[in-house]
Design an enzyme around this catalytic site. Structure first.
Site, PDB file in Angstrom:
ATOM      1  N   ARG A  15      -7.064   2.111  10.250  1.00 27.27           N
ATOM      2  CA  ARG A  15      -6.047   3.123  11.406  1.00 27.27           C
ATOM      3  C   ARG A  15      -5.658   4.086   9.978  1.00 27.27           C
ATOM      4  NH1 ARG A  15      -1.796   2.761   7.765  1.00 27.27           N
ATOM      5  NH2 ARG A  15      -0.592   0.877   8.265  1.00 27.27           N
TER       6      ARG A  15
ATOM      7  N   GLU B 119       2.448  -8.409  11.571  1.00 30.55           N
ATOM      8  CA  GLU B 119       3.165  -8.525  10.184  1.00 30.55           C
ATOM      9  C   GLU B 119       4.024  -9.458  10.486  1.00 30.55           C
ATOM     10  OE1 GLU B 119       4.314  -5.403   6.675  1.00 30.55           O
ATOM     11  OE2 GLU B 119       4.230  -4.677   8.624  1.00 30.55           O
TER      12      GLU B 119
ATOM     13  N   ARG C   9      -5.595   1.607   6.594  1.00 25.69           N
ATOM     14  CA  ARG C   9      -5.569   0.011   6.632  1.00 25.69           C
ATOM     15  C   ARG C   9      -6.963   0.071   7.112  1.00 25.69           C
ATOM     16  NH1 ARG C   9      -4.109  -4.262  10.270  1.00 25.69           N
ATOM     17  NH2 ARG C   9      -3.310  -5.777   9.062  1.00 25.69           N
TER      18      ARG C   9
ATOM     19  N   THR D 195       5.430   3.297   1.316  1.00 23.27           N
ATOM     20  CA  THR D 195       3.671   2.556   0.747  1.00 23.27           C
ATOM     21  C   THR D 195       2.836   2.801   1.786  1.00 23.27           C
ATOM     22  OG1 THR D 195       4.922   1.414   2.639  1.00 23.27           O
ATOM     23  CG2 THR D 195       5.622   0.638   1.136  1.00 23.27           C
TER      24      THR D 195
ATOM     25  N   CYS E 279       6.322   6.790   5.079  1.00 27.09           N
ATOM     26  CA  CYS E 279       6.968   5.723   4.472  1.00 27.09           C
ATOM     27  C   CYS E 279       6.112   5.369   3.841  1.00 27.09           C
ATOM     28  CB  CYS E 279       6.839   4.423   5.085  1.00 27.09           C
ATOM     29  SG  CYS E 279       7.248   2.563   4.017  1.00 27.09           S
TER      30      CYS E 279
ATOM     31  N   ARG F 230      -3.086 -11.996   7.681  1.00 28.18           N
ATOM     32  CA  ARG F 230      -1.220 -11.907   8.735  1.00 28.18           C
ATOM     33  C   ARG F 230      -2.228 -12.495   9.354  1.00 28.18           C
ATOM     34  NH1 ARG F 230      -0.127  -5.001  10.129  1.00 28.18           N
ATOM     35  NH2 ARG F 230       0.434  -5.282   7.329  1.00 28.18           N
TER      36      ARG F 230
ATOM     37  N   ARG G 192      -1.692   9.067  14.277  1.00 28.31           N
ATOM     38  CA  ARG G 192      -1.843   7.836  13.560  1.00 28.31           C
ATOM     39  C   ARG G 192      -3.347   7.493  13.856  1.00 28.31           C
ATOM     40  NH1 ARG G 192       1.168   2.889  11.827  1.00 28.31           N
ATOM     41  NH2 ARG G 192       1.996   3.860   9.929  1.00 28.31           N
TER      42      ARG G 192
ATOM     43  N   GLU H 150       5.306   6.524  13.716  1.00 27.08           N
ATOM     44  CA  GLU H 150       6.559   6.365  12.899  1.00 27.08           C
ATOM     45  C   GLU H 150       5.638   8.041  11.398  1.00 27.08           C
ATOM     46  OE1 GLU H 150       5.956   3.514   8.444  1.00 27.08           O
ATOM     47  OE2 GLU H 150       5.929   2.682  10.402  1.00 27.08           O
TER      48      GLU H 150
END
Length: 355
Positions: free
Chosen positions: A112, A307, A272, A265, A263, A302, A215, A211
């Site tokens: 993604r 998460e 990802r 990050t 974000c 993970r 996406r 978010e």
């Protein structure tokens, strides 16, 4: 207006480390042009919660410029980049060599990225009109998709129960109620302006106004990472071309920070790339040792419940650790090579532990 320097509850966050009273006072009266965002709104999660690692969100592209002293310090710290670093994007799938070993027990592959359209706010700051504008551009864009990308857009507002349930069963639906996203301002006017697109085979998805504005997700069963990346690249291009044709606007792409996300990050590739893979040998050898090995290979392991979902059995979600400072092609290549390495080592551990 942001008011006086606040108490930052997340004492160990990057916000607590880098947002000093001096820095706050220099920007506390700024309201950004696109959305009227402030430094107080940007730091809301770190101020309100005590569990944030990063703790800051951008309400529009302007935030990264208007509050650059703060954002730059946090970004450099988190991503480990230098002050003069530049970011290069590369979505050319032909440059990827090899693929995951077909013998490796990979259940599924998912890649993604996030994208933001210039001139509209990012989710924490986006106005109601802008959010609806992004949705309209996307609802029109997906109608131009052909071949394997062709599919349907489902707005969250007024969604039929049968469609909603199907999307839940497919694990495609995003829902409201996340405390972080709420405090960050991302759930205002819910569910208006949000929706989900997927193609007929359910291998290509777009989340609209979660978010991030967009996406974009490519996924399928098995370990054909290269094929998943090819579809992703094709899909991103289709979205970008359509938006450009209809609105004249491009994705927000920064020479220093790559693709702009809400974000910090996620800056850079915003990518990802992950596989769900069985590693029984490593599990027997020790999960802490697997985590250390993944760190060496620039991977993030993970549990397969996401998460914070913990671990079930011997199946792991393994993804690229880096986002910024590397191209998409580089990160996918790292992931392919490293998963192959983990698989080879897993067979060795199985032998050694007599499995």
């Amino acid at each position: 207006m942001s008011g006086e320097f606040p108490v930052i509850q997340s004492a160990h966050s990057l916000v607590a480390k880098h947002v000093t009273k001096e820095r706050w006072d220099r920007v506390k009266d700024i309201e950004t042009k696109t959305c009227g965002f402030t430094i107080a709104k940007a730091c809301a999660c770190a101020i309100e919660f005590d569990n944030q690692h990063c703790g800051i969100y951008a309400g529009d592209w302007d935030c990264y410029k208007d509050f650059s002293e703060i954002f730059d310090a946090i970004i450099q710290d988190y991503h480990g980049i230098s002050a003069d670093a530049k970011h290069t994007s590369d979505m050319d799938a032909t440059k990827i060599t090899g693929n995951i070993d077909p013998a490796a027990p990979v259940h599924s592959t998912r890649i993604r990225v996030g994208r933001s359209i210039d001139g509209f706010g990012l989710s924490p700051g986006i106005t109601k009109e802008q959010r609806v504008g992004v949705e309209k551009l996307m609802a029109n864009a997906v109608q131009t998709f052909s071949g394997e990308l062709a599919g349907k857009y489902y707005p969250l507002a007024g969604m039929q129960e049968s469609i909603r349930q199907q999307l839940v069963d497919d694990h495609f639906l995003f829902v409201s109620g996340d405390r972080n996203l709420t405090v960050a301002g991302m759930e205002r006017d819910w569910p208006e302006g949000r929706g989900i697109f997927h193609n007929e085979k359910k291998t290509f998805l777009i989340w609209v106004n979660e978010e991030d504005q967009l996406r974009i997700i490519s996924m399928q069963m098995g370990g054909d990472v290269r094929g998943v990346f090819e579809r992703l690249a094709k899909g991103i291009k289709a979205v970008g071309d359509s938006v450009k044709q209809e609105s004249g606007k491009d994705f927000c792409l920064d020479a220093k920070y790559g693709y702009i996300h809400s974000c910090p990050t996620n800056l850079g590739t915003g990518m990802r790339a992950s596989v769900h893979v069985d590693l029984p040998g490593w599990t027997q050898h020790g999960v802490a040792k697997l985590q250390a090995r993944c760190e060496e290979l620039h991977l993030q392991p993970r549990g397969t419940r996401g998460e914070s979902g913990g671990q079930t059995g011997c199946t792991y979600d393994i993804s690229n650790k880096h986002r910024l400072g590397y191209s998409e092609v580089q990160l996918v290549q790292v992931m392919i090579d490293a998963v192959n390495t983990l698989y080879k080592e897993d067979l060795e551990w199985q032998k050694k532990h007599g499995m």
